[in-house]
Every structure is written in C-alpha cells, then in structure tokens.
Design an enzyme around this catalytic site. Structure first.
Site, short mmCIF file in Angstrom:
data_model
loop_
_atom_site.label_atom_id
_atom_site.label_comp_id
_atom_site.label_asym_id
_atom_site.label_seq_id
_atom_site.Cartn_x
_atom_site.Cartn_y
_atom_site.Cartn_z
N GLU A 154 0.79 -1.22 0.00
CA GLU A 154 0.00 0.00 0.00
C GLU A 154 0.83 1.27 0.00
O GLU A 154 0.41 2.28 -0.56
CB GLU A 154 -0.94 0.00 1.22
CG GLU A 154 -2.07 -1.00 1.15
CD GLU A 154 -3.11 -0.66 0.09
OE1 GLU A 154 -3.41 0.54 -0.08
OE2 GLU A 154 -3.59 -1.59 -0.57
N SER A 420 -44.53 -32.91 30.46
CA SER A 420 -44.34 -33.59 31.75
C SER A 420 -43.06 -33.20 32.46
O SER A 420 -42.87 -33.56 33.62
CB SER A 420 -44.35 -35.10 31.55
OG SER A 420 -45.67 -35.54 31.26
#
Length: 775
Positions: A154, A420
């Site tokens: 860069e 249950s």
C-alpha cells in the site's frame, strides 16, 4: 571677425595611408552635424557638395539559441510560467477549502468505537461485539508480518514521506495513463487514515484537498508507528470487520497476534477491495492477491524466497461461514444484558463469562450429531441446550442448530410448553404438603370438570406410589396432585425455584401447559441438584475495562434456600427412578448417578429432557420453529440421547460423585423394591430419612395448608401479563400433554370424580373423607 572672412567651404577630413573604400568610407553631411553648415543655416543658394554613396549596413546575425534550442527554451519558459500559475491556483484552492474546515486547533482523533471482548472461563475469546468487531492492538502485540505486508503493497515509502508521496503519486499517474484505466492509487496510508477518521468517502476535489491537509497535520502530531497502528486498527477489511483483530478472527478464527505470513498477505490484499477479495466470498481471488503482496514484500526485503514458498502453503483456501459457532448465541445474550449492568458502553470492556468453551463445543456437537442422524426421518429440524452448575452459572448454551443460518436463541427467548418436564414442581409441592415418595395414589381414569386426562399408553396401573408415578410419568396421578395441593401452591413453588414466566392456575398445569423457556426450566431443576438452593441463571461473571477497572461483578455466591434438604433429597431419588426404570432410560450415564424428567407436548410438537448429575444440570429441547409436529418424538427419545452424549463428554475424566442425599430411597412401599440403588464407587448406601407418617392430623394439615414453610421463601419475579412471550418464530401449541398423552379441552380446576375403572386394579378413591378414614 576673422572667422567671417574665411571661405565658406569646409575641408572634410580624410584618412591617409589607405585607399578609400565605399564600405569603409566615413563622412557626415550637413544634416548629420550637430551645428550644421553656417551657410546652410543662412539659406545659401550654393548647391551642397555631392555626398558619397552611403555605406551598406551589415546584415544582422541570427539570434543565438534559435531553431530547436530556441523552441525548447520557449517550452521550458512557458512551462515555468504555467507551473507558477498552477501553484498559485492550487494555493488558492488550498486556502479556499482549508478555510471551510474547522480551525486546526480543534482537530482531534475521534474516539474508536468501543469494543466488547467476551471471554470464556479460561480467558479465551468467545466473540467480539461492537461497531469494529475487534479490540485494538499495538504494533508490538500484532503479528509483525501484518504491518510489513500492508506497507509493501500500500505505501512502500511510508517511513520516508511527509504524509503525501509525490513520487508515489507520479508513479500512479504514469501507471494509470499507460494502462488506460485506474490501476494504482496515489494516496498514502496517512491520507487513507485521514479519510477514514474525518472525511466521507465521496470523490471530490474538496475532499481530496482536505485529505492532504489532514494528512500533513497527522504527520506533525503523531509518530509513524502511531499512525500505522491507528490505520491497522480502524481500516475496513470486509464482512463487517474493522481492524486487523476483527478481520483475523473473522477469516481465520484466531487473534491477529498469531497470524502467519500467508494470512497476513491475505489481510493486506483485502485493502484494495475488501468485499470483492474477501476469502469468504472468493477464495481464489483472495489467494491471487496474496501472491502479489508476497512478491511486494520480497521486493522490499521484508521476507526471503524461502519464506515466500512457505507462505504459499500457509495461505488459507477459504474462510469460515460468517459468525459461525454456538458461542455467538452466548455473545448475543451478553450484549442484551450488558447495558443493564454497566449502562452505556463508552470504552473497550472485557466481559468474563461462565462459559466453558470445551463444554460449549461438546454441547453443539451433541445436538448436531442427533439431528444429522435421526432428525430428518423424524421431522425434527431444531434443537437447543442449556447446561448450568449448582450456582446457576451457565456452562454451555446452544440456541439452535446453526447460528449462521438463524440467530434466534431458542434456549433463552423461545417460550414452549414443557409437558411432563413440569411435573417435578407438582410433586415437590405435594411433598411440601406432607406426602412422601411412598404415598399411594390410584392411577385410573378421572374427570376434572370437563377434562379427562389420559396416560400416554392409555393404560392404567391402579395403586402406585408417587415415586412410581413420576418414573412412569402417569398423567392421572399428576392431575390428582394438583387438585390435592391446589394449582396456586404449585405455581408458588415453581416461581420460588426459578420459573419467571407467567403460569396459568388451572388443573392442566400438572401436564405443563403454561409456556416457559428452556433456560428457566433448567435453572429451576438445579435447585433439586444442589440441595435446595436457588440457582439464578447467569452468564456474566465480571466486566472490566481494558485497563482492569472492575465495572461489575456478580453476587450469586449466597443463594437463598428455596427447598428443604429432605424434599430435595426425596425429589432426587424419585427422578433417579425416571432414568433407572422410567421414561428416561435412554439418558443413563455409565458410572454416574443421574436424575431427570422427560417432557412431550401434544402431537410431539416439543420434546424435552431435563436432568442432572452432582456436577451439572442440563436441559435439551427438540422441535421445529414453525410448530410442526415431529414423528412420535418424546422426551425420552432424541432429547435424552443428546443429553446423554453431552453429559458423558462433559464428565469425561471426572470421578463419579453421588447426588445430593445419595439419591436413595428406603424402598417402594407399593411393591417392596428399592427405587434407586445407585451408590458411588467405594461408598456405602446412605439411608434417607424415613418418610413421615401419614397421620390424619398430618394429612389434614397438608390439605388445609397447615405447612407455612412456603411462605418463608422469596418469590421469584413473575412476568407481567402484558409482557410479550418472546416466542420469536415459534408459535405456541394450544395444549400440552404429558409425554404424548391426549385429553380433552383444558378447563379451570374442578373436582376429582370417580370414573369407571378400566384397569385390572380397582381404582382407589382419593377424596378427603377416604383419606381420613384410612381407606
């Protein structure tokens, strides 16, 4: 005067010794003289003497520098002129656009959005949350390959330019002109940082001028290393990752501290086009770009040829799916709770959780294994799991089959009928009223108002103890217990143990018709496991700043007692029977005492198993988001299998320990057989306290609420009636049933009737008069 007597003729001077030449002749006429001829001035009529022929003037030479050199000199001249005017114009633009910016004295680096680092009990990172998605790292703490790769590709002159790189800009112009399109950019890392910090991404002349000014300011105010660190911690790497730490964890599931050369090349390559070059989107393009980065690093001398070859083999071929892993359910849960604990998050914080990452992975794997193996043929598409220790600390949590496919947390936010699996609260309330595991009830058809509950197998067993009834999940006995104790007492006990959802006070609550979340149901079971103390579920242990300042620390180290030791021990023994010889046989763990309860709602829309050892309480749910019924899936099926697989993995390497009270009953008074014989290795059976005698006074006291023990316990928060249920994509079932049994419409509590017996055993009357008379 003497002068006047002289002749008017003037003798012209001449040069002797040389012949006269026309071109060398030197003479002046009257007009050339300053004073002129006197006689001429007087207007003499004598004709003037004939002048000699004028000398021919020499032709002027060509100016020096003419031709090509003159043209070149002119070009240079006008270029200089144009350059000067261009400089004036640029200076004017700089002054103009600079005047539109705030005063430089007010410029300051904007605060980086705060990051929330969420860690497991061993300090490893579960996830990062926040706008950036990762914590900020100094150059010293990140892999050295990352800054080298970024500089090489860069801004190779980063450490030598002053914020703007004229050479780089010129090179980019030439390269782009030669290629005929945009190939290189001329912005430095400092300029890119200035743009990211202060400016919008729009491409205008004003923005570019301001970018240059800000870059010069950054170079004056900060060192190169500081600028590079700020850039690497803020730049966008795609997939919602800002900064190298977020990107590294996003693409490689590791910290930027541990990134190798190949991975650093991939990260640096992303900066050109974060979305297009993402390894999660196009691994081939990402790798091709990484090769260019490696070549640039080699050209700059950062790495050697051998390192390049090694890096090529290290470059990852693909990235993991976006935010995959069950740990992100935990991270979402943390982010939901965090503002209520510390307020607005204004700085980086570290959240230490109770999660064990190894257990988290085992929990996720157990659900996936069962779903992959049997889910398809049984029409079960989703599952959830919560595992809690005796203090309420959540050790593992899985909110669904795949976080990447669905982020809805079914373990916490979904409200489902427990079936249950709600019965232990009914039985515990009955024990608090004076009954014992050996109290006998008649399993026979009954009618409560218009409701006629039935057992799953539509068979009846006659006289059974409560221990047997719970082990076999007999619906008729549970319904009788609710009427014996009253729905309100059951609700009070459930809230006391940790159920926070609103519960409907009707007879059908015995079969789990009121909706609860898997997490609150599981946490309530932990009170049975730990000897009767409330286990408030929590996932956040501590919150600190990055500097170590403690912002929050939980206070669950002194839980209140919500159940007596005797009842906790009796319930443990009764629920052991569920696994030993009841509906939960599929959940047996070799070498360990375990207790639990199955639960199934109507038409198998939901199936649950909640159980515990001396170490962990774990709840598992299976079902479908749209409420579609499964194919006869019960709590003792898929949920019990997944529970067993997880618990075996979670207890691997641990020494077996008995349940509270040793999980042993004296014996089943119905058939003389012991209900639970599990004894820890090398230990001696421990006899539980003898059940209290069922005297008339005791029964009456229990029936009419003579036991005031329930009033001593703090009430759990109750959800407001208008509060949303939080079901998300899960539509609630209309009616639940105990382990798949069917029954008619649910009605408010009614009286226990005396229906016709359909079993071989004569049904036992359960009216108060019968109990008093001892029948």
């Amino acid at each position: 005067m003497a002068g006047r007597g002289r002749s008017g003729d003037r003798i012209e001077p001449s040069f002797s010794g040389r012949p006269a030449r026309d071109d060398d002749e030197f003479s002046l006429d009257a007009d050339d003289r300053i004073a002129g001829n006197r006689s001429a001035r007087r207007g003499s009529s004598k004709p003037p003497k004939q002048r000699a022929a004028p000398r021919r003037r020499r032709e002027p030479r060509e100016r020096e520098g003419g031709g090509f050199f003159g043209f070149l000199r002119g070009v240079v001249y006008w270029c200089v002129v144009l350059f000067i005017w261009a400089g004036i114009g640029v200076a004017g633009l700089v002054v103009y656009y600079g005047s539109r910016m705030p005063s430089a004295s007010t410029w300051a680096i904007p605060e980086r959005p705060p990051n929330v680092k969420i860690t497991a009990v061993d300090g490893s990172v579960i996830a990062n949350r926040g706008a950036t998605g990762g914590e900020a790292l100094s150059l010293e703490n990140m892999s050295p390959y990352i800054p080298e790769a970024v500089i090489a590709i860069e801004d190779r002159r980063f450490y030598s330019h002053f914020g703007v790189d004229p050479l780089g800009l010129g090179r980019a112009i030439v390269t782009n002109f030669t290629a005929g399109h945009m190939v290189q950019g001329g912005s430095t890392l400092t300029q890119q940082l200035a743009k990211n910090l202060f400016l919008s991404p729009e491409r205008t002349l004003e923005r570019k001028v301001q970018e240059v000014l800000l870059a010069l300011w950054l170079e004056q105010k900060y060192t190169k290393d500081q600028i590079l660190a700020m850039y690497l911690n803020r730049v966008f790497f795609g997939s919602n990752a800002y900064g190298v730490e977020a990107a590294s964890r996003r693409y490689f599931n590791k910290s930027a501290r541990d990134v190798n050369l190949g991975e650093a090349a991939v990260l640096a390559g992303l900066l050109k086009a974060p979305s297009r070059l993402s390894p999660a989107r196009d691994a081939e393009a990402a790798n091709a770009r990484a090769q260019l980065v490696l070549a640039a690093m080699r050209e700059q001398g950062f790495i050697t040829d051998s390192e390049v070859k090694t890096a090529m083999s290290q470059t990852p071929a693909s990235a993991k799916s976006y935010w995959s892993g069950a740990g992100h359910y935990v991270a979402d849960m943390v982010m939901d709770q965090l503002p209520g604990l510390i307020g607005d998050i204004k700085e980086d914080v570290i959240v230490d959780t109770t999660i064990d990452k190894s257990l988290e992975k085992k929990a996720e794997q157990s659900l996936v294994d069962v779903l992959d193996k049997e889910g398809g043929k049984l029409d079960a598409s989703q599952a959830a799991l919560v595992s809690i220790d005796g203090t309420g600390a959540i050790r593992a949590l899985v909110g669904g089959r795949d976080y990447a496919a669905s982020q809805f947390n079914r373990a916490v936010k979904a409200k489902r009928q427990p079936g249950s699996s709600f019965k232990p609260f009914v039985y515990a309330a009955a024990l608090e009223k004076g009954l014992t595991p050996f109290s006998v009830f008649n399993d026979a058809p009954i009618r409560i108002g218009d409701w006629t509950p039935e057992n799953y197998e539509k068979k009846y067993n006659g006289e059974v103890t409560l221990a047997t009834a719970l082990a076999k999940s007999l619906n008729t006995v549970a319904a009788q217990l609710v009427m014996y104790d009253g729905p309100d007492q059951v609700i009070k006990l459930a809230h006391r143990l940790g159920i926070e959802s609103e519960l409907q006070p009707n007879a059908s609550i015995a079969l789990g018709t009121s909706e609860v979340s898997l997490m609150e149901l599981t946490a309530s079971y932990a009170a049975f496991m730990n000897g009767g103390y409330k286990a408030t579920p929590h996932v956040i242990r501590r919150v600190t700043t990055a500097e170590g300042k403690v912002l929050y620390e939980n206070t669950y180290d002194s839980p209140p007692r919500v159940l007596s030791e005797q009842i906790a021990a009796e319930m443990d023994a009764m629920m052991m029977g569920v696994i030993e010889n009841g509906t939960g046989k599929s959940a047996k763990i070799p070498g360990w005492q375990a207790a639990g309860k199955t639960g199934t709602t109507q038409n198998s829309r939901d199936a649950l198993f909640v159980g515990f050892t001396s170490n962990l309480t774990t709840g598992v749910w299976f079902g479908n988001d749209d409420g579609k019924p499964m194919k006869k899936v019960t709590g003792g099926g898929l949920p019990a299998k997944a529970w067993k697989e997880f618990m075996i993995a979670a207890h691997k390497g641990l020494s077996p320990a008995p349940l509270f009270g040793n999980g042993q009953l004296i014996g089943d008074q119905n058939n003389g057989q012991p209900m639970a014989q599990a004894v820890p290795d090398g230990g001696q059976p421990v006899t539980a306290e003898a059940p209290p005698s069922t005297t008339i006074g005791g029964i009456i006291s229990g029936v009419f609420g003579g036991d005031e023990s329930s009033n001593r316990y703090p009430q759990a928060p109750v959800r407001q009636q208008n509060a949303p249920s939080g079901n998300g994509p899960v539509p609630p079932s209309d009616v639940a049933e105990g382990d798949g049994s069917g029954y008619g419409n649910v009605v408010p509590p009614g009286d226990v009737g005396t229906p016709q017996a359909t079993s071989s055993v004569q049904p036992r009357r359960t009216t108060l008069l019968d109990l008093i008379m001892g029948q």
